[in-house]
Design an enzyme around this catalytic site. Structure first.
Site, PDB file in Angstrom:
ATOM      1  N   VAL A  47       1.955  49.834  34.518  1.00 55.30           N
ATOM      2  CA  VAL A  47       2.015  50.450  33.187  1.00 55.30           C
ATOM      3  C   VAL A  47       3.077  49.742  32.348  1.00 55.30           C
ATOM      4  CG1 VAL A  47       2.696  52.559  31.952  1.00 55.30           C
ATOM      5  CG2 VAL A  47       1.049  52.690  33.839  1.00 55.30           C
ATOM      6  N   GLU A  48       4.256  49.567  32.900  1.00 55.68           N
ATOM      7  CA  GLU A  48       5.359  48.901  32.185  1.00 55.68           C
ATOM      8  C   GLU A  48       4.991  47.464  31.824  1.00 55.68           C
ATOM      9  OE1 GLU A  48       9.548  48.613  30.901  1.00 55.68           O
ATOM     10  OE2 GLU A  48       8.656  50.364  31.866  1.00 55.68           O
TER      11      GLU A  48
END
Length: 129
Positions: A47-48
């Site tokens: 996600v990051e």
């Protein structure tokens, strides 16, 4: 984008634009937690990575971005196969951006959903000083 931590994750970017980033990776034993399902930290890292990549592409050579918040919800366990991550903007402002990233399996079932807030750094020489 195929070095460092991205390489460790096995993440392959399949589409990169200022409005959407897509990536995928295949699950393997070293990405699992002791119960045999994908480690939540892997989802958070993807996600990051996807959000940061998207935000950086949008900001372009005006500066750099750094994550200031990552919230990821885990919705369904996964044990095998290929996972797809799609990042789209929620907000892109002068100082900060907010991106949502959805992780799905081969059957298009939602496994996890996250959002990352990023700071736009226009004077990147000051980072870490």
């Amino acid at each position: 984008m195929d070095a460092g931590f991205v390489k460790v994750l096995g993440l392959v970017f399949t589409a990169v634009s200022p409005d959407e980033v897509r990536a995928e990776w295949t699950l393997r034993p070293e990405l699992m937690q002791p119960y045999g399902i994908t480690h939540g930290g892997v989802h958070c890292a993807v996600v990051e990575t996807v959000a940061s990549t998207a935000a950086a592409v949008w900001l372009g050579d005006r500066g750099q971005v750094v994550g200031v918040s990552n919230t990821t919800d885990f919705l369904r366990a996964s044990r095998e196969g290929t996972i797809t991550a799609v990042g789209t903007p929620v907000h892109r402002g002068r100082l900060q951006q907010l991106w949502e990233v959805r992780l799905t399996d081969a059957d298009d079932r939602l496994l996890a959903k996250g959002q990352v807030r990023l700071q736009n750094i226009l004077d990147a020489d000051r980072l870490g000083r």
